[in-house]
Scaffold this active site. Structure first.
Site, PDB file in Angstrom:
ATOM      1  CB  CYS A  56      -0.552  -0.495   1.202  1.00 43.60           C
ATOM      2  SG  CYS A  56      -1.791   1.360   1.321  1.00 43.60           S
TER       3      CYS A  56
ATOM      4  CB  CYS B  49       1.396   1.396   4.926  1.00 46.60           C
ATOM      5  SG  CYS B  49      -0.360   0.426   4.231  1.00 46.60           S
TER       6      CYS B  49
ATOM      7  CG  HIS C  77      -3.330  -1.246   5.033  1.00 47.96           C
ATOM      8  ND1 HIS C  77      -3.529  -0.723   3.526  1.00 47.96           N
ATOM      9  CD2 HIS C  77      -4.341  -2.588   4.872  1.00 47.96           C
ATOM     10  CE1 HIS C  77      -4.086  -1.051   2.694  1.00 47.96           C
ATOM     11  NE2 HIS C  77      -4.268  -2.198   3.822  1.00 47.96           N
TER      12      HIS C  77
ATOM     13  CG  ASN D 244     -13.804   8.823  -3.747  1.00 45.14           C
ATOM     14  OD1 ASN D 244     -15.916   9.686  -3.608  1.00 45.14           O
ATOM     15  ND2 ASN D 244     -14.020   9.253  -4.379  1.00 45.14           N
TER      16      ASN D 244
ATOM     17  CG  HIS E 224      -4.165   3.597   4.027  1.00 42.80           C
ATOM     18  ND1 HIS E 224      -3.430   2.499   4.985  1.00 42.80           N
ATOM     19  CD2 HIS E 224      -4.417   4.346   4.837  1.00 42.80           C
ATOM     20  CE1 HIS E 224      -2.447   3.465   5.858  1.00 42.80           C
ATOM     21  NE2 HIS E 224      -2.907   5.167   6.157  1.00 42.80           N
TER      22      HIS E 224
ATOM     23  CG  HIS F 205      -7.249   7.823   0.007  1.00 42.28           C
ATOM     24  ND1 HIS F 205      -7.359   6.760   0.464  1.00 42.28           N
ATOM     25  CD2 HIS F 205      -6.933   8.415  -0.772  1.00 42.28           C
ATOM     26  CE1 HIS F 205      -7.812   6.265  -1.199  1.00 42.28           C
ATOM     27  NE2 HIS F 205      -7.672   7.519  -1.864  1.00 42.28           N
TER      28      HIS F 205
ATOM     29  CD  GLN G 138      -9.276  11.440  -4.331  1.00 43.88           C
ATOM     30  OE1 GLN G 138      -8.689  11.676  -6.181  1.00 43.88           O
ATOM     31  NE2 GLN G 138     -10.054  10.337  -5.122  1.00 43.88           N
TER      32      GLN G 138
END
Length: 347
Positions: free
Chosen positions: A70, A73, A116, A156, A167, A169, A171
Site C-alpha cells: 500500500c 502506509c 491500514h 470516497n 487505506h 484517505h 482527496q
C-alpha cells in the site's frame, strides 16, 4: 497543530499535520522517481456549459495493491511509500496521478491515519479534529493559487464507489472553474434572494428544523438531515447552524463540536444495513463557496454524505434516467431513510 512541509523524490509537495508540537518529520524519500510530467486538459462542453477534465495518464494509476504494498502506509524496511516517515497522524500530498495538473488546478491526497485497516469512523475525536484542521489549512492554501476558483474536499469509501486504494484517505481538488453542481446551487440562491429577500440555505435549514421528520440529529452548532428531495437511498446533509461560506469561516465552537457529530453520522451509516453487511460504501464531500464569487457570503457551507447501497446486497446504479438524462429516481422515501438512521444510533 504542527505543520511540516517537505517534498517527495519527484518534487511533489508533502505535508505532515501533527497534534504534538514536538513531532519531528525529517525522513527523506529514497525512491528513484522521475518528475511528474503528466498534464491534464480542460475541455468545454458547448451543449451543457460544463467543463470536462481529460487526464489519460490516470489509466496507469495504482489499482487495489495488496496490503503489504500500500503506497499510503508509512515507509518501513522493504516497503517504499508515498509517506517516508515510519508513522504519521495526518498527511497531505500532491497526487502522483492527478486529474487536474499543469497549471489547470491541483489534486491532493489526504491520509487520515497510518493504520491500514482503520476507517474514518474509527478515528478518535482528536484525530478527526486534526483532519478538519488539515482540510481548512489546505482550503486556505489552495484558494490562493492563481486560477483556482473552488476547493472541494471529499472522501470516497468502498470498492462499490470505485476506490482503488483501501487505506483510509480522501482527496482535495482545487478546480480552475466552478463545478456544475455549485454553479446551479449558486444560481438558485440568487433566484431565491430575488424572490423572497431571504437566504436559500437559511430557509432550507429552518424548514427542516420545523418539519423535524427528516432531521437525523441536531446539536448546538450542527444540524444533519435527509434532504426533502434526496437523490440517493441514504443521504444526509450536515450544516453548521450558523451559516458560513467555507471551512475558513467556521468558529471555534463549531470546530470543536464537529468531530463528535461527524463520527456519529459515519458510525450510524455503518449500521444502516445490519451487522452482516460489509462496511457501508459512501461519498462524503464538503461544498464550499467559490472563492472568486462576489456573492459568496450567500452560500452555505455544508457536507453531503450518501451511499450507493439501497438494501443489503443491493446497489443503486445510475442507469438510463440518472446517467443519461440527469433525472434521479429514489427507491426510498427520505422520511423513511431518516427514521432508519435515527434508529441505528451508534453505541
Amino acid at each position: 497543530m504542527k505543520k511540516t512541509a517537505t517534498t517527495l523524490a519527484d518534487g511533489r509537495e508533502l505535508i505532515y499535520y501533527d497534534t504534538r508540537d514536538d513531532a519531528v518529520r525529517t525522513a527523506a524519500d529514497p525512491r528513484p522517481l522521475t518528475p511528474v510530467t503528466s498534464r491534464s486538459e480542460i475541455r468545454y462542453d458547448e451543449l451543457t456549459g460544463d467543463h470536462v477534465a481529460v487526464a489519460s495518464h490516470r489509466q496507469s494509476r495504482t489499482y487495489l495493491p495488496p496490503a503489504d504494498a500500500c503506497p499510503l502506509c508509512p515507509a518501513r524496511a522493504g516497503h517504499e511509500s508515498e509517506i517516508p516517515e515510519e508513522d504519521y497522524e495526518v498527511v497531505v500530498f500532491e497526487n502522483r496521478f492527478p486529474s487536474l495538473s499543469g497549471g489547470v488546478g491541483r489534486c491532493e491526497v489526504v491520509c487520515f491515519t497510518d493504520d491500514h485497516t482503520s476507517s474514518f469512523a474509527d478515528l478518535t475525536e482528536e484525530r478527526a479534529r486534526l483532519v478538519l484542521d488539515a482540510w481548512t489549512d489546505r482550503t486556505a492554501e489552495l484558494s490562493a493559487l492563481p486560477g483556482v476558483e473552488q476547493v472541494y474536499c471529499f472522501e470516497n469509501r468502498g470498492r462499490e464507489i470505485g476506490v482503488t486504494l483501501p487505506h483510509a484517505h480522501g482527496q482535495i481538488y482545487a478546480f480552475p472553474y466552478v463545478t456544475p453542481r455549485t454553479a446551479l446551487t449558486r444560481r438558485r440562491a440568487d433566484e431565491h434572494r430575488r424572490a423572497t429577500g431571504r437566504n436559500l440555505f437559511d430557509d432550507l435549514v429552518a424548514r427542516e428544523r420545523a418539519d423535524a421528520e427528516r432531521v437525523v440529529l441536531e446539536t448546538g452548532h450542527w444540524i444533519a438531515f435527509v434532504p426533502y428531495a434526496a437523490r440517493w437511498p441514504y443521504e444526509v446533509h450536515l450544516h453548521p447552524t450558523r451559516r458560513v461560506p467555507d471551512l475558513l469561516a467556521l468558529d471555534e465552537a463549531a470546530r470543536t463540536e464537529f468531530p463528535q457529530v461527524y463520527l456519529e453520522l459515519l458510525r450510524r451509516f455503518d449500521r444502516i444495513f445490519g451487522p452482516a453487511e460489509p462496511p457501508t460504501p459512501y461519498i462524503a464531500a464538503w461544498h464550499q463557496a467559490p472563492f472568486t464569487d462576489e456573492r459568496r457570503e450567500e452560500f452555505g457551507l455544508h457536507l453531503e454524505l450518501f451511499t450507493v447501497r439501497r438494501a443489503p446486497g443491493k446497489l443503486k446504479f445510475l442507469a438510463g434516467t440518472e446517467s443519461g438524462a440527469g433525472a434521479f429516481m429514489n427507491d426510498i422515501r427520505p422520511e423513511d431513510a431518516a427514521r432508519r438512521i435515527r434508529e441505528v444510533a451508534s453505541a
